[in-house]
Design a protein around this motif. Structure first.
Motif, PDB file in Angstrom:
ATOM      1  N   ILE A 338       0.840  -1.207   0.000  1.00 38.12           N
ATOM      2  CA  ILE A 338       0.000   0.000   0.000  1.00 38.12           C
ATOM      3  C   ILE A 338       0.878   1.262   0.000  1.00 38.12           C
ATOM      4  N   GLU A 339       1.904   1.250   0.831  1.00 38.26           N
ATOM      5  CA  GLU A 339       2.803   2.410   0.879  1.00 38.26           C
ATOM      6  C   GLU A 339       3.486   2.617  -0.474  1.00 38.26           C
ATOM      7  N   ALA A 340       3.893   1.514  -1.079  1.00 44.95           N
ATOM      8  CA  ALA A 340       4.609   1.604  -2.358  1.00 44.95           C
ATOM      9  C   ALA A 340       3.722   2.176  -3.458  1.00 44.95           C
ATOM     10  N   MET A 341       2.495   1.668  -3.532  1.00 47.99           N
ATOM     11  CA  MET A 341       1.603   2.162  -4.585  1.00 47.99           C
ATOM     12  C   MET A 341       1.299   3.642  -4.385  1.00 47.99           C
ATOM     13  N   ALA A 342       1.085   4.025  -3.135  1.00 50.35           N
ATOM     14  CA  ALA A 342       0.807   5.435  -2.855  1.00 50.35           C
ATOM     15  C   ALA A 342       1.997   6.309  -3.234  1.00 50.35           C
ATOM     16  N   ALA A 343       3.200   5.824  -2.935  1.00 52.47           N
ATOM     17  CA  ALA A 343       4.393   6.619  -3.240  1.00 52.47           C
ATOM     18  C   ALA A 343       4.563   6.797  -4.750  1.00 52.47           C
ATOM     19  N   LEU A 344       4.272   5.747  -5.508  1.00 52.45           N
ATOM     20  CA  LEU A 344       4.387   5.865  -6.965  1.00 52.45           C
ATOM     21  C   LEU A 344       3.418   6.921  -7.495  1.00 52.45           C
ATOM     22  N   VAL A 345       2.223   6.961  -6.940  1.00 53.38           N
ATOM     23  CA  VAL A 345       1.236   7.949  -7.387  1.00 53.38           C
ATOM     24  C   VAL A 345       1.678   9.364  -7.018  1.00 53.38           C
ATOM     25  N   ILE A 346       2.113   9.543  -5.773  1.00 58.16           N
ATOM     26  CA  ILE A 346       2.491  10.884  -5.331  1.00 58.16           C
ATOM     27  C   ILE A 346       3.694  11.394  -6.137  1.00 58.16           C
ATOM     28  N   ALA A 347       4.668  10.541  -6.356  1.00 60.36           N
ATOM     29  CA  ALA A 347       5.839  10.962  -7.118  1.00 60.36           C
ATOM     30  C   ALA A 347       5.454  11.355  -8.546  1.00 60.36           C
ATOM     31  N   ASP A 348       4.564  10.575  -9.120  1.00 65.22           N
ATOM     32  CA  ASP A 348       4.104  10.865 -10.474  1.00 65.22           C
ATOM     33  C   ASP A 348       3.447  12.244 -10.533  1.00 65.22           C
ATOM     34  N   HIS A 349       2.623  12.527  -9.566  1.00 64.89           N
ATOM     35  CA  HIS A 349       1.927  13.815  -9.571  1.00 64.89           C
ATOM     36  C   HIS A 349       2.849  14.974  -9.179  1.00 64.89           C
ATOM     37  N   LEU A 350       3.850  14.704  -8.368  1.00 58.68           N
ATOM     38  CA  LEU A 350       4.854  15.746  -8.100  1.00 58.68           C
ATOM     39  C   LEU A 350       5.531  16.166  -9.401  1.00 58.68           C
TER      40      LEU A 350
END
Lengths: 362, 362, 362, 362
Positions: A338-350
């Protein structure tokens, strides 16, 4: 359909019982320090066989980074990695060749592709999530250095739930708990329940809560690419997830607008904050700088050690009793996913946000 | 980030208070009968001002189809359409120019873009959803002729909930009810609650349940593009949605695997069915041919006619009392939006599936 | 397949003989000054009927900007625009309903879609390029203020070619010439040749050269998304284009490596430059800061006023004599199209580059 | 930006001097027979060290297929493969660490990413093309069984050109010639020229012609995704390519419309054919069933064994004399790369076309 993300984009491959699984993380910016040990340690958090609570399947899950890194620095080239499959008891699955396991992907997979690799479910195996964790670890390490933190923990198993809000928990200590619950008393009861289900050949589901701290305001998009829509898709794509909710989520419906709106206030330092966080850190699809809060519902593991009614490939009614080694409850191992998927999304949007405004910064 | 879908792809444009909103539906296959009257009628189901339950804002919402249709047949070219904005009282929003409405997108929007069109929220206005409904209507009409049906209805408003499962409701009659609830007694209570909230200058949220019938087995994908991840993103992108759940959803966690698994059985005609549908028609991310069942949680409308604490653009604490005309409860008008988004996803995956197998069909 | 670009993304719609054509430009950053007069003036450069050299079809081509702009500033929302179709003599095309024009898209279009709108070629009409020019004008105006300039000119018509390299031409004056050739003597000869072809019911092709100045070094990507691959696809998508070449292009093959390599040197100010520019401003798929130089080959217009052998929809051999009004040579009107497509590509890669490096700039 | 294609999508990774290069081919349909030996044999056609004409660098280029295949059949899952790097003399490149090779990507790469892996050019190395060939081989084998054939051959090296049209060549025999030219006399002269350039420490360019046979009519798209735009981008992305042209290409400009149009005729069997093929098999961006014909211009290899003026990373003028082992002429080894890229494009559009029309084929 095995890629995920816009700018930072993970492509995943491999089956549970092939030579290896792996991934390619493209779009990772150049010039970022890479800590390969961190990646392995983070991946170890998902590894099976860490406690009695998880499957007995043994996988060392040693990640091999193949490209995109030079002298411990990202180069802007795709970062590819392999995780060899060590413990492939394909024989365990012979009995499953011509029969559909209930609530698994066997039947639907065959309907989609016209054939299937019955050994461990092919791509529908949760083993694929190791790829997400390895890729996520690269991103988590980067964002941590920027002050953005991802905390997931097991909030509920079966009917046993953490009785306090996350603000009262020590989220830094989640991984000290085998069941990944930072509320020690509740953790103990969860573990007992899981072991009992295991003893009964049964399985349990539960809820993971995800808290993301220090996401800058302004991430997301007002229409289709709302930040919670992107996070929602990412989290719903994790095996066994049946629901997601943001902020007050489903309980929002029990309140009136006047009760649920998050009033803004200005701090003495001039920062804009909200008094409450029913919005879960996202308003109108865009982050507002408050904690992003998501709850994710997992159904009980479909594989159980009990006889179940089903149908075989020839269309006859029959029964099945699962072989293979599986988790009685997937939640402890799902926390880093869950943490990994969230991090991929946040980084993408950053990264996407770097293109949103007229800063002349080529 | 204003496009949605892979093969069938909707691009949306326009602000609440500009000349028009509209969309371009690309990838719609050639040779499909188009019924422009159906599109208008379907769009009318979302139109404001249909009853006392909705905003007093008047919008005729007349859709103009501009391209992609020749002699009532789709040509394979993009289908563009316009919905002119008729009732633009931009003046209503002057007071909002320098102040952030609580739980709206004003603040986050400005953080993302560095500026904002304060008249009605720009792209974050729910008016944009008319575009989704118009595009969805084209797809719904097509799929209906193939036997696939989309039914959404208001299952709960505030604390008032339909007391029976959807199987006992006449889903064909949803639109006969102003509040879009096919359980007459409950509908009456919902309407009363909404009118009372309106009288109090307050707002209510609720739950919409979506049922999709006759989706063929095999749609979706085993990893990131799971069918429920795609549906989830689509539905979470609808304004005011804070959560989605599939099949047994969040309540799954209260059951054991042995209780929740959906046993397969073969019918006398040789069809494979499940005894229960806790999976909500999707297993391993791929449809299994059963009803697809989703519940969507909407928070109460953020705009209320009450004084609220907030911050202005200069960073000072202040108060706001909303002008503008808004829905005390968005759910009745959201029903066709939910159906439309679901239809766009299903159509997209139907077309994607044509490429999944080795049928030599160019 | 009617969208173009990654971050800045143009979606185009409309047929030659429908109500309107138009486009949606998504991903245009917020906070950029928009000059709507510039857009119209730029679009006028492509307008038919400007001189005897072009088609007699009358189209005012008045662009209506519908969204994404507030107080002469881009808002980050999609910029939609319409160009109504004024002069639709569909009747001109009745004779073409059941017959395939040689070297047109009639036959191939029908093979792809199973049907076609015969009035003016549907989407295959060059009228669609007005959409590209309008969108390109928005980008050209933005980049011009950043010092990046796009110059295309007609270098060759039929066998008549500009005898000097572009460095000796006044590229700022291209549009002062009706044939869009800034070498006055050659321009005169080109015009005569085009008028003669027109008189003969025939058509001519030619070569446009594109020069892009002040593109910063570093745009593009080393593998599939090479900058010249992106430009190549953009330019090959313009109607009647049959070839593109960069820098020394096809003539490169007549030189040895020792003759063709572009030696680097450092200027007194410390800038890195190349002595020659055989590379055409792109090395290894990435811009090097020198002029980007491309030549684009256009075949003669397929529509001619002469009897030609062909086949009808029933599969019988027959003859055709074109009706409709067409350009004897498309190059003069193609000049702004080439500039527009190039500008869309460069802007897209400028924005993509903001995500390439570890600048912490959210 | 390391992925390529829409439905069939290749993601590539790896540097010239890392552990391995490799790729992930996603979207390959399920149920297609895979011949792993064919893939290896096809890859061998690109292998260095096959004759004196190519680089002395030794690479076994043994492909390891990791996933997506079960019992010699594609499963619909991503097909991942690795090609380990065997002969990594990174030391050869030490001298290049702080200096930019003329007409290479060293300088531009550093401008884009802010740093670079100097060992062999990182991702800009032509070694990456082995990934394309391996992926292309999977597609070529599939399409061959459907009757679609890809033939590329060396048409020109330096000033030495095949004197006859491709129709007079035995295209099946291209790979029998070390220089990949099926016109024996010309092949001999080409080989002599290459060996002489090699002896002189120099390099040569040339032209490859690509012929694709039996592509069904109807592939491509009328606007941005024209089939030749897609092919053009694919081919321009191959290292050292500086131009592409289709059918009569640049020479089209020397003809009038009446001379260049391809007249249709109906065969006795009712097929629609064209008398000539100036269009190169593509009209209006869509295939017409005739041979697709493309010519691709390659500049001479940038690496030469001669002293050249250049600049170092500190911005000083200096000289360089290349180390490393390189091809004096890349064309012989580029032939399978061209075929592979073309096959990936055609397969992608074959699958895209399955969604273009209203065939109810889920």
């Amino acid at each position: 359909m095995n890629s995920f993300g816009h700018i930072i984009r993970l492509t995943s491959f491999g089956e549970s019982h092939g030579k290896a699984i792996g991934g390619v993380l493209d779009g990772f910016p150049a010039g970022i320090v890479i800590d390969t040990e961190f990646v392995q340690q983070y991946l170890d958090r998902r590894k099976p066989g860490q406690s009695e609570l998880t499957t007995a399947r043994r996988e060392e899950d040693t990640v091999q980074l193949l490209s995109g890194i030079f002298e411990n620095m990202s180069t802007g080239s795709p970062i590819a990695f392999l995780i060899p499959n060590a413990d492939q008891r394909s024989g365990d699955y012979d009995a499953l060749k011509d029969v559909y396991r209930p609530s698994h992907a066997d039947y639907t997979y065959e309907k989609k592709y016209g054939l299937r690799d019955h050994r461990g479910g092919g791509r529908s195996s949760a083993r694929e999530t190791a790829v997400r964790v390895a890729a996520g670890a690269l991103v988590i390490h980067w964002l941590k250095r920027q002050g953005i933190h991802f905390y997931a923990y097991v909030k509920q198993v079966y009917t046993i739930s953490v009785p306090v809000p996350y603000g009262e928990l020590e989220l830094e200590n989640v991984y000290a708990s085998p069941v990944r619950c930072p509320h020690p008393e509740t953790a103990l009861r969860m573990e007992e329940a899981i072991l009992q289900a295991k003893a009964e050949g049964d399985s349990l589901g539960g809820i993971i809560e995800l808290v993301i701290r220090n996401v800058p305001a302004g991430l997301g998009s007002p229409v289709y690419a709302k930040l919670h829509a992107a996070l929602g898709a990412a989290l719903l794509s994790v095996n066994a997830v049946k629901g997601v909710e943001f902020g007050s989520g489903f309980s929002s419906v029990q309140y009136k607008g006047s009760e649920l709106n998050d009033a803004f206030y200005a701090t003495d330092e001039g920062a804009v904050k909200t008094r409450t966080n029913h919005s879960g850190g996202i308003q109108g699809g865009i982050s507002n700088g408050e904690d992003i809060v998501v709850r994710i519902a997992f159904k009980p593991t479909a594989t159980i050690a009990r006889k179940q009614a089903t149908v075989d490939a020839a269309g006859n009614n029959t029964e099945i009793e699962a072989a293979g080694r599986h988790d009685p409850c997937v939640l402890p191992r799902a926390v880093p996913i869950i943490e990994a998927m969230a991090a991929l999304v946040i980084a993408d949007h950053l990264l996407l946000n770097r293109t949103a405004k007229n800063t002349w910064n080529i």
